[in-house]
Design an enzyme around this catalytic site. Sequence first.
Site, PDB file in Angstrom:
ATOM      1  N   ASP A  99     -16.328 -11.831   2.820  1.00 25.37           N
ATOM      2  CA  ASP A  99     -16.303 -11.808   4.279  1.00 25.37           C
ATOM      3  C   ASP A  99     -17.604 -12.446   4.757  1.00 25.37           C
ATOM      4  O   ASP A  99     -18.415 -12.891   3.958  1.00 25.37           O
ATOM      5  CB  ASP A  99     -16.102 -10.384   4.804  1.00 25.37           C
ATOM      6  CG  ASP A  99     -17.212  -9.451   4.363  1.00 25.37           C
ATOM      7  OD1 ASP A  99     -18.208  -9.944   3.783  1.00 25.37           O
ATOM      8  OD2 ASP A  99     -17.108  -8.240   4.581  1.00 25.37           O
ATOM      9  N   GLY A 106     -19.957 -11.105   6.933  1.00 26.64           N
ATOM     10  CA  GLY A 106     -21.019 -10.227   7.430  1.00 26.64           C
ATOM     11  C   GLY A 106     -20.802  -9.946   8.911  1.00 26.64           C
ATOM     12  O   GLY A 106     -21.489  -9.119   9.505  1.00 26.64           O
ATOM     13  N   ASP A 161     -19.098 -14.428  12.454  1.00 22.68           N
ATOM     14  CA  ASP A 161     -18.596 -14.368  13.826  1.00 22.68           C
ATOM     15  C   ASP A 161     -19.260 -13.216  14.553  1.00 22.68           C
ATOM     16  O   ASP A 161     -19.788 -12.298  13.932  1.00 22.68           O
ATOM     17  CB  ASP A 161     -17.068 -14.198  13.844  1.00 22.68           C
ATOM     18  CG  ASP A 161     -16.626 -12.928  13.123  1.00 22.68           C
ATOM     19  OD1 ASP A 161     -17.127 -12.691  12.009  1.00 22.68           O
ATOM     20  OD2 ASP A 161     -15.800 -12.177  13.667  1.00 22.68           O
ATOM     21  N   ASP A 218      -6.626  -8.247   3.574  1.00 22.53           N
ATOM     22  CA  ASP A 218      -7.565  -7.453   2.780  1.00 22.53           C
ATOM     23  C   ASP A 218      -7.688  -6.098   3.446  1.00 22.53           C
ATOM     24  O   ASP A 218      -7.465  -5.995   4.670  1.00 22.53           O
ATOM     25  CB  ASP A 218      -8.955  -8.121   2.735  1.00 22.53           C
ATOM     26  CG  ASP A 218      -9.824  -7.736   3.924  1.00 22.53           C
ATOM     27  OD1 ASP A 218     -10.513  -6.711   3.838  1.00 22.53           O
ATOM     28  OD2 ASP A 218      -9.800  -8.439   4.956  1.00 22.53           O
ATOM     29  N   CYS A 252       2.713   1.041 -13.307  1.00 24.52           N
ATOM     30  CA  CYS A 252       1.279   1.113 -13.588  1.00 24.52           C
ATOM     31  C   CYS A 252       1.032   2.132 -14.704  1.00 24.52           C
ATOM     32  O   CYS A 252       1.910   2.921 -15.052  1.00 24.52           O
ATOM     33  CB  CYS A 252       0.497   1.495 -12.322  1.00 24.52           C
ATOM     34  SG  CYS A 252       0.463   3.253 -11.973  1.00 24.52           S
ATOM     35  N   CYS A 266       1.695   5.828 -13.797  1.00 26.26           N
ATOM     36  CA  CYS A 266       3.097   6.247 -13.720  1.00 26.26           C
ATOM     37  C   CYS A 266       3.823   6.152 -15.060  1.00 26.26           C
ATOM     38  O   CYS A 266       4.773   6.896 -15.292  1.00 26.26           O
ATOM     39  CB  CYS A 266       3.833   5.420 -12.663  1.00 26.26           C
ATOM     40  SG  CYS A 266       3.188   5.716 -11.007  1.00 26.26           S
ATOM     41  N   HIS A 317      -2.889   3.272  -9.420  1.00 23.20           N
ATOM     42  CA  HIS A 317      -1.522   3.318  -8.890  1.00 23.20           C
ATOM     43  C   HIS A 317      -1.436   2.646  -7.514  1.00 23.20           C
ATOM     44  O   HIS A 317      -0.540   1.841  -7.263  1.00 23.20           O
ATOM     45  CB  HIS A 317      -1.001   4.756  -8.785  1.00 23.20           C
ATOM     46  CG  HIS A 317       0.258   4.824  -7.984  1.00 23.20           C
ATOM     47  ND1 HIS A 317       1.488   4.497  -8.521  1.00 23.20           N
ATOM     48  CD2 HIS A 317       0.463   5.070  -6.663  1.00 23.20           C
ATOM     49  CE1 HIS A 317       2.391   4.556  -7.560  1.00 23.20           C
ATOM     50  NE2 HIS A 317       1.809   4.906  -6.430  1.00 23.20           N
TER      51      HIS A 317
HETATM   52 ZN   LIG Z   1       2.079   3.792 -10.399  1.00 23.02          ZN
END
Ligand SMILES: [Zn+2]
Length: 372
Positions: free
Chosen positions: A82, A84, A140, A268, A323, A326, A352
């Site tokens: 980014d 700042g 900005d 983001d 993942c 899980c 996860h």
């Molecule tokens: Zn998961």
Amino acid sequence: MLRTIKPKFFKYKNGKLPLPVFFPDATRAVIRSLDTSDLEATKTNGILVNTFHLWKDMNKNILSKAGGIGPFMDFDGAIISDSGGFQVGSMIKKNPGVGYVDDEGAHFKIDGKKGYLTLTPEDSVRFQMELGSDMVVVLDDFDAPGAAEDENMESVKRTILWAEKSKKEFENICVKKKLTKKNRPYILGVIQGGRYKRLRKYCIDALVDLGFDGFGYGGEEKIKGMVNHDISKFVADNTPGGLLLYALGVGKPEDIVALSKLGYTIFDCVLPTRDARHKRMYVYNADSIEEINIKSPDFYSFYTPDKTKYLDDLSPVSKACDCVTCTRYSRGYLAHLFKIGDFTAGRLATIHNLRFYSILMEKIREQNRSRK
Ligand SMILES: [Zn+2]
């Protein structure tokens, strides 16, 4: 200038990512409790680092020795930074005691130090280039949501002035480093103007004239916690198609789905990682990844892993997730880890949530392909 053409890929040093893409916030070059191999396992292919914090705190020698943040973290994915600018709004404008802003830049009062630490638009570009960012975002002048029209106008004017200075500095560095349009990072302008369409348009036109690879949409108004899609749509409809459109800090799953329909391709947010540490996990309302339906208004729900009722539950947190949390562990094990306060609890929850977001982006891309 309707957004009919959308860019398909995000080019970066090590390849290209299909758009849209979500970059979780690795503020200080780390996602809390995760190392880079954890990150890769979640199929997270890019991260956002925070220019202001790294610029303030990081050892510049190690950065140049390592060759940038990517090699320093041994992360091959895309790195964006980014500007700042958010700190200008979140720190200085909310609390003038911590600094002030003028045309030169943002001046921060740092605890225990005399005088001010000044971040100019040129400093921000230079440092983002040192970080080896694949997308430089220009500094900005961020106004807090709800600011009056004259305050927003002042921010817009300063944002344009800083954008001009940033673009010049960026071009100088590219010449010095012999970077061409093919191998240089992207450079993005940030559109300010609050809820005033006239100001947004004024800002857009000036930034289009300066020439950027895309635009960040900052300072969005939130109504009941949701992004104001009216201004988001206005920005999308009034910026040239084919360029990147980045919804800064936008990260609620339903907002990502809605804004990607409008043409936004980069997102983001701190939400998936911060929420994980606060025992807020995102779970698809589906029995498998194939059955996830992001068109449904209630395609996901929240799961609170430390509830007593889960202590003797051997089922996975989510059946619609592949993942490590899980596939290897149960709700009961995670509830146990949270109960005893072990670090691993936050790590597994973060893993996860990040996979939830990478699946979300896969589903949006799938949907975009089938719409054609
Ligand atoms: Zn998961």
